[in-house]
Enzyme design. Structure first.
Site, PDB file in Angstrom:
ATOM      1  N   PRO A 129      34.106  28.362  45.394  1.00 19.90           N
ATOM      2  CA  PRO A 129      32.768  27.764  45.344  1.00 19.90           C
ATOM      3  C   PRO A 129      32.791  26.252  45.135  1.00 19.90           C
ATOM      4  CG  PRO A 129      32.778  29.826  44.138  1.00 19.90           C
ATOM      5  CD  PRO A 129      34.196  29.559  44.528  1.00 19.90           C
ATOM      6  N   PHE A 157      33.769  32.565  51.171  1.00 17.78           N
ATOM      7  CA  PHE A 157      33.846  32.323  52.615  1.00 17.78           C
ATOM      8  C   PHE A 157      35.151  32.862  53.208  1.00 17.78           C
ATOM      9  CE2 PHE A 157      31.381  28.227  51.464  1.00 17.78           C
ATOM     10  CZ  PHE A 157      30.193  28.930  51.356  1.00 17.78           C
ATOM     11  N   GLU A 243      47.085  26.180  62.587  1.00 21.93           N
ATOM     12  CA  GLU A 243      45.749  26.728  62.365  1.00 21.93           C
ATOM     13  C   GLU A 243      44.690  25.843  63.018  1.00 21.93           C
ATOM     14  OE1 GLU A 243      42.607  27.654  58.713  1.00 21.93           O
ATOM     15  OE2 GLU A 243      44.738  27.390  58.259  1.00 21.93           O
ATOM     16  N   GLN A 280      19.252  16.594  90.340  1.00 22.37           N
ATOM     17  CA  GLN A 280      20.335  15.661  90.028  1.00 22.37           C
ATOM     18  C   GLN A 280      20.679  15.677  88.542  1.00 22.37           C
ATOM     19  OE1 GLN A 280      19.881  11.223  89.922  1.00 22.37           O
ATOM     20  NE2 GLN A 280      21.157  11.330  91.771  1.00 22.37           N
ATOM     21  N   GLN A 337      20.180  23.654  76.527  1.00 20.43           N
ATOM     22  CA  GLN A 337      19.007  22.943  77.031  1.00 20.43           C
ATOM     23  C   GLN A 337      18.742  23.290  78.494  1.00 20.43           C
ATOM     24  OE1 GLN A 337      17.050  21.073  75.190  1.00 20.43           O
ATOM     25  NE2 GLN A 337      15.676  20.356  76.815  1.00 20.43           N
ATOM     26  N   ASN A 367      35.621  18.244  59.714  1.00 21.00           N
ATOM     27  CA  ASN A 367      35.954  17.136  60.607  1.00 21.00           C
ATOM     28  C   ASN A 367      35.948  15.789  59.885  1.00 21.00           C
ATOM     29  OD1 ASN A 367      36.338  18.949  62.639  1.00 21.00           O
ATOM     30  ND2 ASN A 367      34.749  18.139  63.996  1.00 21.00           N
TER      31      ASN A 367
END
Length: 378
Positions: A129, A157, A243, A280, A337, A367
């Site tokens: 946690p 997790f 990993e 386009q 989208q 990241n």
């Protein structure tokens, strides 16, 4: 996609076999597993019987005797079909290598054949946690008491947490241990004092079980230590490059799949009497996506060659994980989208992939941490 030269005919045979297995045994049930939040143990045994677990592990321990390119093939095929579960790669390509590379012969013989057969499911148990990407902040302890280790703490997790039999746990060897002092333990989930919390209801990756784990004075023999007591941090550092590359492999494969789904959808969907693909804006967006995926694939394939030769630099792996997951986020957003309102419907693969993709920029080291690793090389 451009021709890829890193794979042999044997790898492509495995790809075909894996694709047929996933289409036959996983795709028809995946929606039900998403609702349940977990895949049944039966599918693990079927994958083991089909030779799709631990393919990069030596056949001496029941594995496939292949290389890490073979493992990448399986990750790609699962990603291309938009399958968030089961967590085969965590089991086969993260947990099993720790046992293989650092375990005693007794540990290998106990766990690896069972993992290859799908009789024992593995989970890596690091996050807490209050400690995610920064493993130095973990508070779970594994304190020696004579010939035993007493494990206390909480983890969260944890992928495969609900169904795992083998828990690869990171803990401090004492309450006053230094920030880099970590012990890795092979914990049998059946030990007294091990308990599982709730299965998390996540934004995505719904067919992959993720939960909390609690260790309440779990007593186990000291033979459960993986490698040397208090020397787990260098082991974690060495294995993290592979990993992180696995995450990059899946990200590029998912992006490529999204491009195909979107191309096909826009060719069949009309607006103002004209196929959406004829505009386009659509053509240019898909062209940009295709170019970016091809560039990312070349880099990932270079990294796969290096990981197979055991020369992959951890900073380069961080680059691959960072860049490819950021790319996937952009690609899936643009592809959704172009699906219009239907892209927001769960029945469409682009919607599920969009939800599944977000966590890739977080797990395996966020990241932000990847940028920090890369920055150290400047």
């Amino acid at each position: 996609m451009l021709a890829r030269e890193i794979f042999s005919p044997e790898h492509e045979m495995l790809r075909e076999s894996a694709r047929k297995f996933f289409e036959r045994e996983v795709v028809p049930h995946h929606r039900a597993w998403e609702k349940a939040g977990v895949a049944p143990r039966e599918i693990w045994k079927k994958a083991g019987a089909a030779g799709l677990l631990c393919v990069a592990m030596p056949d001496d321990y029941g594995g496939g005797g292949a290389d890490r390119l073979a493992a990448a093939v399986l990750i790609e095929e699962q990603a291309r079909l938009g399958l968030s579960g089961p967590g085969f790669s965590t089991h086969s390509d993260i947990v099993a290598p720790y046992v293989l590379n650092y375990g005693t012969e007794a540990q290998k013989e106990r766990w690896l054949p069972a993992m290859a057969q799908g009789d024992a499911i593995g989970a890596i148990v690091l996050t807490e946690p209050g400690a995610g990407s920064d493993l130095r902040a973990i508070r779970t302890t594994a304190i020696r008491d004579g010939d035993e280790i007493v494990l206390r703490g909480q983890k969260t997790f944890i992928t495969n947490g609900q169904c795992a039999d083998l828990l690869l746990v990171a803990a401090k060897p004492s309450e006053r241990a230094g920030t880099r002092d970590v012990t890795l333990l092979l914990v049998d989930a059946a030990y007294s004092g091990v308990s599982r919390g709730r299965n998390f209801e996540k934004i995505g990756m719904k067919a992959q079980d993720t939960c909390e784990l609690f260790f309440d004075d779990v007593r186990m023999p000291a033979s459960c230590i993986l490698g040397e007591e208090g020397r787990g941090f260098p082991m974690l550092t060495r294995e993290l490059a592979w990993e992180r590359l696995q995450i990059a492999v899946g990200a590029v494969a998912t992006s490529a799949a999204a491009l195909v789904w979107t191309r096909d959808y826009t060719m069949n969907r009309k607006a103002f009497g004209t196929p959406v693909s004829a505009f386009q804006n659509t053509r240019f967006r898909l062209a940009e996506i295709k170019a970016e995926i091809e560039i990312a694939q070349v880099f990932v394939d270079r990294c796969l060659k290096e990981v197979n030769a055991e020369t992959l630099d951890p900073a380069v792996a961080a680059m691959a994980k960072y860049w490819c997951t950021e790319l996937m986020g952009r690609v899936l957003d643009q592809c959704l989208q172009l699906h219009g309102g239907y892209g927001y419907m769960w029945e469409y693969p682009i919607a599920r992939a969009y939800a599944d993709a977000r966590v890739h920029r977080i797990y395996g080291g966020s990241n932000e941490i990847m940028r920090e690793i890369i920055a150290r090389t400047l």
